[in-house]
Every structure is written in C-alpha cells, then in structure tokens.
Motif scaffolding. Structure first.
Motif, PDB file in Angstrom:
ATOM      1  N   ASP A  55      -0.244  -3.539 -12.620  1.00 24.58           N
ATOM      2  CA  ASP A  55      -1.413  -3.271 -11.769  1.00 24.58           C
ATOM      3  C   ASP A  55      -1.060  -3.517 -10.298  1.00 24.58           C
ATOM      4  N   ASP A  56      -0.311  -4.587 -10.032  1.00 25.70           N
ATOM      5  CA  ASP A  56       0.091  -4.888  -8.649  1.00 25.70           C
ATOM      6  C   ASP A  56       0.996  -3.788  -8.092  1.00 25.70           C
ATOM      7  N   LEU A  57       1.846  -3.227  -8.941  1.00 26.03           N
ATOM      8  CA  LEU A  57       2.725  -2.150  -8.491  1.00 26.03           C
ATOM      9  C   LEU A  57       1.910  -0.898  -8.154  1.00 26.03           C
ATOM     10  N   ASP A  58       0.899  -0.618  -8.973  1.00 28.23           N
ATOM     11  CA  ASP A  58       0.038   0.546  -8.681  1.00 28.23           C
ATOM     12  C   ASP A  58      -0.669   0.352  -7.347  1.00 28.23           C
ATOM     13  N   ALA A  59      -1.155  -0.839  -7.112  1.00 23.81           N
ATOM     14  CA  ALA A  59      -1.866  -1.111  -5.852  1.00 23.81           C
ATOM     15  C   ALA A  59      -0.927  -1.004  -4.655  1.00 23.81           C
ATOM     16  N   ALA A  60       0.313  -1.472  -4.816  1.00 22.58           N
ATOM     17  CA  ALA A  60       1.289  -1.398  -3.725  1.00 22.58           C
ATOM     18  C   ALA A  60       1.646   0.051  -3.419  1.00 22.58           C
ATOM     19  N   ASN A  61       1.780   0.855  -4.434  1.00 19.05           N
ATOM     20  CA  ASN A  61       2.081   2.270  -4.222  1.00 19.05           C
ATOM     21  C   ASN A  61       0.918   2.975  -3.504  1.00 19.05           C
ATOM     22  N   ASP A  62      -0.302   2.616  -3.868  1.00 15.39           N
ATOM     23  CA  ASP A  62      -1.471   3.219  -3.199  1.00 15.39           C
ATOM     24  C   ASP A  62      -1.481   2.844  -1.709  1.00 15.39           C
ATOM     25  N   ALA A  63      -1.146   1.580  -1.427  1.00 19.42           N
ATOM     26  CA  ALA A  63      -1.112   1.128  -0.034  1.00 19.42           C
ATOM     27  C   ALA A  63      -0.028   1.865   0.751  1.00 19.42           C
ATOM     28  N   LEU A  64       1.084   2.114   0.117  1.00 17.26           N
ATOM     29  CA  LEU A  64       2.159   2.844   0.780  1.00 17.26           C
ATOM     30  C   LEU A  64       1.751   4.285   1.058  1.00 17.26           C
ATOM     31  N   ASP A  65       1.033   4.896   0.130  1.00 20.58           N
ATOM     32  CA  ASP A  65       0.569   6.277   0.336  1.00 20.58           C
ATOM     33  C   ASP A  65      -0.399   6.345   1.519  1.00 20.58           C
ATOM     34  N   ARG A  66      -1.296   5.375   1.607  1.00 23.59           N
ATOM     35  CA  ARG A  66      -2.258   5.381   2.708  1.00 23.59           C
ATOM     36  C   ARG A  66      -1.554   5.206   4.059  1.00 23.59           C
ATOM     37  N   ALA A  67      -0.545   4.324   4.085  1.00 24.29           N
ATOM     38  CA  ALA A  67       0.194   4.116   5.331  1.00 24.29           C
ATOM     39  C   ALA A  67       0.952   5.368   5.731  1.00 24.29           C
ATOM     40  N   SER A  68       1.471   6.070   4.760  1.00 21.24           N
ATOM     41  CA  SER A  68       2.198   7.309   5.047  1.00 21.24           C
ATOM     42  C   SER A  68       1.252   8.377   5.577  1.00 21.24           C
ATOM     43  N   ASP A  69       0.033   8.487   4.965  1.00 19.73           N
ATOM     44  CA  ASP A  69      -0.941   9.495   5.414  1.00 19.73           C
ATOM     45  C   ASP A  69      -1.406   9.212   6.838  1.00 19.73           C
ATOM     46  N   ALA A  70      -1.468   7.916   7.206  1.00 24.15           N
ATOM     47  CA  ALA A  70      -1.939   7.544   8.545  1.00 24.15           C
ATOM     48  C   ALA A  70      -0.844   7.683   9.592  1.00 24.15           C
ATOM     49  N   LYS A  71       0.340   8.081   9.189  1.00 26.60           N
ATOM     50  CA  LYS A  71       1.463   8.253  10.098  1.00 26.60           C
ATOM     51  C   LYS A  71       1.791   6.958  10.852  1.00 26.60           C
ATOM     52  N   GLY A  72       1.471   5.819  10.193  1.00 26.94           N
ATOM     53  CA  GLY A  72       1.750   4.541  10.836  1.00 26.94           C
ATOM     54  C   GLY A  72       3.036   3.927  10.308  1.00 26.94           C
ATOM     55  N   ASP A  73       3.219   2.640  10.632  1.00 24.22           N
ATOM     56  CA  ASP A  73       4.403   1.908  10.181  1.00 24.22           C
ATOM     57  C   ASP A  73       4.270   1.613   8.677  1.00 24.22           C
ATOM     58  N   THR A  74       5.233   2.040   7.894  1.00 26.41           N
ATOM     59  CA  THR A  74       5.176   1.880   6.421  1.00 26.41           C
ATOM     60  C   THR A  74       6.119   0.790   5.922  1.00 26.41           C
ATOM     61  N   SER A  75       6.803   0.085   6.810  1.00 29.72           N
ATOM     62  CA  SER A  75       7.819  -0.898   6.358  1.00 29.72           C
ATOM     63  C   SER A  75       7.198  -2.027   5.541  1.00 29.72           C
ATOM     64  N   ALA A  76       6.049  -2.539   5.995  1.00 24.21           N
ATOM     65  CA  ALA A  76       5.407  -3.634   5.262  1.00 24.21           C
ATOM     66  C   ALA A  76       4.950  -3.167   3.890  1.00 24.21           C
ATOM     67  N   ALA A  77       4.360  -1.951   3.846  1.00 28.31           N
ATOM     68  CA  ALA A  77       3.898  -1.413   2.558  1.00 28.31           C
ATOM     69  C   ALA A  77       5.068  -1.162   1.622  1.00 28.31           C
ATOM     70  N   GLN A  78       6.185  -0.710   2.154  1.00 32.92           N
ATOM     71  CA  GLN A  78       7.367  -0.457   1.311  1.00 32.92           C
ATOM     72  C   GLN A  78       7.927  -1.766   0.753  1.00 32.92           C
ATOM     73  N   SER A  79       7.904  -2.807   1.551  1.00 33.34           N
ATOM     74  CA  SER A  79       8.374  -4.117   1.082  1.00 33.34           C
ATOM     75  C   SER A  79       7.513  -4.613  -0.078  1.00 33.34           C
ATOM     76  N   GLN A  80       6.198  -4.383   0.008  1.00 31.81           N
ATOM     77  CA  GLN A  80       5.314  -4.787  -1.081  1.00 31.81           C
ATOM     78  C   GLN A  80       5.610  -4.004  -2.359  1.00 31.81           C
ATOM     79  N   VAL A  81       5.914  -2.729  -2.202  1.00 29.23           N
ATOM     80  CA  VAL A  81       6.264  -1.923  -3.382  1.00 29.23           C
ATOM     81  C   VAL A  81       7.552  -2.435  -4.006  1.00 29.23           C
ATOM     82  N   ASP A  82       8.537  -2.710  -3.174  1.00 25.81           N
ATOM     83  CA  ASP A  82       9.825  -3.204  -3.704  1.00 25.81           C
ATOM     84  C   ASP A  82       9.645  -4.503  -4.469  1.00 25.81           C
ATOM     85  N   GLN A  83       8.849  -5.428  -3.908  1.00 20.28           N
ATOM     86  CA  GLN A  83       8.614  -6.697  -4.587  1.00 20.28           C
ATOM     87  C   GLN A  83       7.847  -6.489  -5.886  1.00 20.28           C
TER      88      GLN A  83
END
Length: 404
Positions: free
Chosen positions: A115-143
C-alpha cells in the motif's frame, strides 16, 4: 618301607615335569637358524641379520566418523512454530519443506508495504504532472520498493526448506515454540553456506534443523603437535574401528587444520580423511584408529629399530664380528616403527646385536612395558622376558613361551 604319595602331589609333579619338557621342546624346535640368543648381565641378547626391504613411517591418531557434508537450517523470520514436517531420521531432498511458522504478521506487513508503494507511486505521478521537482517523490518510491522486497522475504522466511539432500539428525524446536529453536545437535562441519529468503544455512552455531549426508562419511582425527608437522594432503592412511573389530578401510588425508586446539598443556591439530570404502555397519559418530603413512623407502638397507641407539646426527649399532660385540657408527635415513633405514655403516647380511632387558614386566620394543615384546620381521622376536607375559614370540619363525 615304601613311601605312599598322595594323588595330588603325584599329579602336580607330573604337570611340572610336562611343562618343563614342553618348554624346552618349543625353545629348541622353533629357534631360527640365522639368529642366536644369549644371556648377559643386562638381559637377553639376540643377533639379527641386516636385510634389504621397505621402511615405512606412520603417524597414529584417534578420531571419529562424521558426515562429509552437514548443514544447519534456520528460519529467516522470527515467529511461532506452526508445523514441523520432519523428524530425526527423515531423509529429505534439497528444497523439501521442513517446518513453518505463523505467517499472519508477515503477510500483514507485506500488504502494508505494498500500500505504501502504491501511495509513493501516486505521489511521484502527481509531481511529474506538475512539472516540479520529483527527486523527493522518487526517493520515497525507492524506499517503498525496498520495504516491499523485505516484507516478501519475511513471508518467504516463514517456510523452512532443506538446503541440501540428506538425513535429518536434529530438530531443535517444538510446535508452538520460537522459530529460533532451543539447542544444537550438529554432528559435523558444514561444507557449504547458502542464504535464501526462506532458509539460512550456517557453518557454526545451532539451527532449527540439522541435515547430514550419511551416504558420504569421513574421519575427523586429532593429531599430536609433534606429528602434525609430518602430515601432508594426499598421504595414504589406514582406518580401523573400535566397535567393529573386522572393519578396515583405506583412506586419504584431505586436510589438516591450520590452527591448533589447546587443552591445558596439550596442543593438537585436527585432520580430515576421506574413506575409500565404508565397511558394513559403519555409522557416524563411531570412534576409529588412524595410521597415516608419512614416509616410505623401498629397497633400503634395513635393521630392526631396536638395534639402533642414539639421536640427532649420531647413531650406533652393536655388530657381532666373529663372536665379538663391536660398536659401530651408522647413518640412518627413514626411521619406521619396526625397522630403520641404514644409509651407511652396515651391509646386508651383517649381524647386529639386540639386548632385551629382563626383569619384572618384560618388554616392548623399548623393553619396558608389561606384556609387550620385540618382534623381528621374518625372524621372530622376544615377548615379555619377565614374570608377566614372558616368553618368546616370533613374527615368522620366532619362539613363544608362557612366561613364568
């Protein structure tokens, strides 16, 4: 008037006369033609011919039979034991399920990690759509991905599988008990160490289940410090069994421990030997006697070892020259248990003198052990010589008496 003898006295007298006559007959009948015995102030002496033959030096040790391959299997996850599928004596194939623990908590942790991995992936998608910095979201996905992998390993670790084929020799746990087991019953040294998500096989310590390959046995021996320096990998050996008087097997030295074991003032080294053939009735744990050949010289000038005295660079023998006993310096090569190689100072056919001390207890090769004796290759020998175990015993043509 005629004297009447009691029957007991008469029988005893006849027995004494018969024994004395028999002893003289044995002594005279079996004396080797090429050797002579005489008495001296120091004991009995005998001359033995210098001969040509093979000299063999050996190292003796005690040991025990063990499995050539042993593994201890432990759960990869902590928990309460739910099932045990094997018992001591069960034969298993590699990968066989040995036991399981309750996986409820492990599966719950896996579901939460997913469930945590699904939530992290969703956060990464939102950051990508906003054209913002995705490094923090990617780190959460990796963890979150690493957490899922660890949770899956924990679920797999609730099932204990056999790391090798063999026979179960110990089950160190009970139903309802902890997955760590309770005691150690490992019977050997593991020849492999593997680790998977569900099973850990270690070389030391206790595991939940111990498995041994009883179809491939070896000998673990203990060698004295002074003898260990003579051992080399590949040397041939002979193994005999204490519990199986007729059992005997050729063996090969496969390893000598690089470090010593010290107990008090005694220093020993471990040695491992492979068995060429398993005699009938052999089992792991049986005690054995090992004799390792550490030196061999063929077609050598040899003399019985008891005839040689001295140490280091100086050795002497006593030679019979026309009835006179003459001390002569000799050079020795390989010193075996029964015979010694002579590299110079003696010729084949010469007669050397051996003195066997007399007194209580007789002698061995050194002439001072009860019930022992001197054995002469091809020419008989002396056994005993004192009140206990006395007499003469030959190898092939010696004399043997009952002592006195």
């Amino acid at each position: 008037m005629p004297v009447r003898l009691r029957p007991a006295w008469l029988v005893n007298g006849l027995l004494v006369a018969a024994l004395a006559g028999g002893g003289l007959w044995v002594y005279s009948s079996f004396a080797p033609a090429d050797a002579s015995d005489a008495g001296t102030a120091g004991g009995l002496t005998r001359t033995v011919a210098v001969s040509r033959g093979t000299v063999t030096a050996t190292v003796s040790a005690t040991g025990a039979v063990r499995s050539a391959s042993t593994a201890t299997a432990s759960f990869g996850t902590s928990g309460t034991v739910k099932t045990i599928a094997v018992a001591v004596g069960t034969k298993v194939a590699k990968g066989t399920t040995l036991a399981t623990i309750d996986d409820t908590a492990a599966k719950r942790q896996l579901a939460a990690a997913e469930d945590d991995l699904d939530a992290a992936n969703d956060a990464l998608d939102r950051a990508s759509d906003a054209k913002g910095d995705t490094s923090a979201a990617q780190s959460q996905v990796d963890q979150a991905e690493r957490d899922v992998d660890a949770a899956r390993d924990a679920v797999a670790g609730t099932v204990l599988k056999a790391p090798m084929a063999g026979t179960v020799t110990a089950v160190n746990g009970t139903l309802g008990g902890p997955s760590s087991g309770s005691s150690s019953s490992s019977g050997g040294t593991s020849r492999s160490s593997t680790s998977t998500s569900s099973t850990t096989t270690t070389t030391t310590g206790s595991g939940f289940v111990t498995i041994e390959d009883l179809g491939h046995l070896e000998v673990a021996a203990t060698v004295a410090e002074a003898d260990a320096t003579k051992l080399r990998k590949g040397q041939s050996a002979t193994v005999t069994w204490n519990a199986l008087p007729d059992a005997r097997s050729d063996a090969t030295l496969t390893a000598v421990d690089p470090t010593a074991t010290t107990s008090g003032d005694v220093v020993t080294y471990g040695a491992t030997l492979s068995l060429a053939k398993l005699p009938t009735g052999v089992r792991a744990g049986q005690t054995v006697q090992v004799s390792v050949v550490v030196g061999k010289v063929e077609d050598a000038v040899t003399v019985i070892s008891a005839a040689v005295t001295g140490s280091g660079a100086r050795h002497t023998v006593t030679v019979d020259q026309n009835g006179q006993h003459v001390t002569r310096d000799v050079q020795v090569g390989l010193e075996g248990g029964q015979t010694t190689q002579i590299t110079s100072g003696l010729d084949v056919g010469e007669q050397v003198v051996i003195t066997i001390p007399t007194g209580s207890g007789g002698g061995t090769q050194t002439g001072n052990q009860p019930g022992g004796g001197f054995r002469f290759p091809g020419g008989g020998g002396f056994t005993g010589g004192g009140a206990t175990g006395g007499g003469f015993r030959g190898g092939t043509g010696g004399r043997q008496g009952a002592g006195r």
